[in-house]
Design a protein around this motif. Sequence first.
Motif, PDB file in Angstrom:
ATOM      1  N   HIS A 291     -11.263 -22.762  22.736  1.00 28.64           N
ATOM      2  CA  HIS A 291     -11.889 -22.086  21.595  1.00 28.64           C
ATOM      3  C   HIS A 291     -10.943 -22.052  20.393  1.00 28.64           C
ATOM      4  O   HIS A 291      -9.738 -21.820  20.555  1.00 28.64           O
ATOM      5  CB  HIS A 291     -12.253 -20.637  21.942  1.00 28.64           C
ATOM      6  N   VAL A 292     -11.499 -22.269  19.210  1.00 27.59           N
ATOM      7  CA  VAL A 292     -10.784 -22.054  17.953  1.00 27.59           C
ATOM      8  C   VAL A 292     -11.567 -21.029  17.142  1.00 27.59           C
ATOM      9  O   VAL A 292     -12.784 -21.177  16.949  1.00 27.59           O
ATOM     10  CB  VAL A 292     -10.639 -23.363  17.147  1.00 27.59           C
ATOM     11  N   TYR A 293     -10.881 -19.981  16.694  1.00 26.65           N
ATOM     12  CA  TYR A 293     -11.510 -18.951  15.877  1.00 26.65           C
ATOM     13  C   TYR A 293     -10.900 -18.985  14.474  1.00 26.65           C
ATOM     14  O   TYR A 293      -9.705 -18.733  14.315  1.00 26.65           O
ATOM     15  CB  TYR A 293     -11.297 -17.557  16.491  1.00 26.65           C
ATOM     16  N   ASN A 294     -11.711 -19.299  13.479  1.00 30.07           N
ATOM     17  CA  ASN A 294     -11.260 -19.236  12.093  1.00 30.07           C
ATOM     18  C   ASN A 294     -11.482 -17.805  11.601  1.00 30.07           C
ATOM     19  O   ASN A 294     -12.542 -17.483  11.045  1.00 30.07           O
ATOM     20  CB  ASN A 294     -12.032 -20.234  11.232  1.00 30.07           C
ATOM     21  N   PHE A 295     -10.505 -16.931  11.844  1.00 22.32           N
ATOM     22  CA  PHE A 295     -10.628 -15.538  11.429  1.00 22.32           C
ATOM     23  C   PHE A 295     -10.813 -15.472   9.911  1.00 22.32           C
ATOM     24  O   PHE A 295     -11.598 -14.670   9.405  1.00 22.32           O
ATOM     25  CB  PHE A 295      -9.386 -14.756  11.858  1.00 22.32           C
ATOM     26  N   ASP A 296     -10.082 -16.317   9.196  1.00 22.32           N
ATOM     27  CA  ASP A 296     -10.275 -16.497   7.753  1.00 22.32           C
ATOM     28  C   ASP A 296     -10.749 -17.924   7.527  1.00 22.32           C
ATOM     29  O   ASP A 296     -10.148 -18.869   8.052  1.00 22.32           O
ATOM     30  CB  ASP A 296      -8.965 -16.275   6.984  1.00 22.32           C
ATOM     31  N   ILE A 297     -11.799 -18.094   6.764  1.00 19.00           N
ATOM     32  CA  ILE A 297     -12.304 -19.434   6.487  1.00 19.00           C
ATOM     33  C   ILE A 297     -11.219 -20.239   5.776  1.00 19.00           C
ATOM     34  O   ILE A 297     -10.518 -19.719   4.913  1.00 19.00           O
ATOM     35  CB  ILE A 297     -13.601 -19.363   5.642  1.00 19.00           C
ATOM     36  N   PRO A 298     -11.000 -21.492   6.158  1.00 21.18           N
ATOM     37  CA  PRO A 298      -9.936 -22.281   5.518  1.00 21.18           C
ATOM     38  C   PRO A 298     -10.264 -22.586   4.064  1.00 21.18           C
ATOM     39  O   PRO A 298     -11.430 -22.578   3.652  1.00 21.18           O
ATOM     40  CB  PRO A 298      -9.884 -23.556   6.361  1.00 21.18           C
TER      41      PRO A 298
END
Length: 468
Positions: A291-298
Amino acid sequence: MGFEETTPIQEGTISFALEGRDVIGQAQTGTGKTAAFGIPIIQQADVNGGLQGIILAPTRELAVQVAEELNRIGNVKGIRALPIYGGQSITHQIKALKKKPQLIVATPGRLMDHMRRKTIRLQNINVAVLDEADEMLNMGFIEDIEEILSQVPDERQTLLFSATMPPKIQSLAERFMRNPEVVKTKTKEVTVPTVEQHYYEIQESKKFDLLCRLLDIQSPELAIVFGRTKKRVDELTEALAKRGYLAGGIHGDLAQRKRDQVIRQFKESTIDVMVATDVAARGLDITGVTHVYNFDIPQDPESYVHRIGRTGRAGQTGLAITFVTPREIDHMKVIEKITKKKMKKMAVPSFSEALEGQQQAAVSSLLRTVEETNLSTYKASAEHLLEDMDSVSLVAAALKLLTKEPDTTPIKLTEVAPLRAKKSKNQRGKGGGGRGNRHNDRRSDRDRKKRNFNDNRRVNPKGKNRNK
């Protein structure tokens, strides 16, 4: 080494490289690029020829991983690769250089240090590789790379690999490469097809509770959580630890020893959540990330592609999840347009769903123990308990002990300003994910004061820590 067939980038690159041709390889991370250039380089290397090849990489972690892979490929032939990077004792590196490795894998800054000291001389280099060239451009290494290549013999072979081909990389290729063969392995979609992509529209203040619920429901084997700034990474790592998760953080301000320790713990599953900035995680090749979680959108589509490329590697499936605040929806659509891939909108799960997820994990753990463990020494105690207690109550008690109930410990994170999509040239600087507003580990404090669009100072103008 267990390789059974070539990947597309290997199939397209190796034959040209063996002929001595210059090659531009455009492919995402995790597609076998290291072997694509490593196999032909090692095949043609002379064990007694001294330093013959340099590989430039954007980060310390990538330099170490590429060197490890090259050493595995070159082991039987006796070809050795030495990683050279900042954060490690230069005296230690000078001693290692005296053992005369045939290949050096280096970050540009530290290689320049050795060149100035004359502890590395490039006059006998016959092959130069630029790995993750677009990221080296983003990190401000382009002038260093030009200086390095200008000191390598003109008759060398040059191999350049990049996920994207911005104009400055194309210009670099035109200046320093000779009629390069271009090998593209991009599918119609820029992102990896084995990665399922979801997003949640969520208020900034509710992101952390959502992350915890998803970790509880999905129970990832290994997960990477991306934060936009170093401060964000530190706060997230501390907050996850408070809630009982096994987490570690990496970013550019950490000592190299600490970064190596966290990466080692993650690879060994001592921790199962790594929190990272874009630059710190660039090039990490860790198998088993589910899993990869983008807590802040890149901030730009290239970063999104690199982030989600940490999962779904080597043919495995993966899940990439992005948290998007309402004011960032337009920015997300820009990413979707460029990557040619729609993210699936998901409903925010409830507390009860998180609890159910943890109960299911406990059930799986119990069943796995029954199947894989010799329980003979425990059966007498179990039979004794069943004389006084019904079996359903006993199993329920066991599940309760195994279930990690969702933790609601209050957490306070410093707010981060939302990203906005660029809408026109005269609005540049007010919004968006343009490369000019990129926030990365190498930006100096002076630069941040000049261009503070995504700096926490926008939320807290005096730069004070509100939590103190």
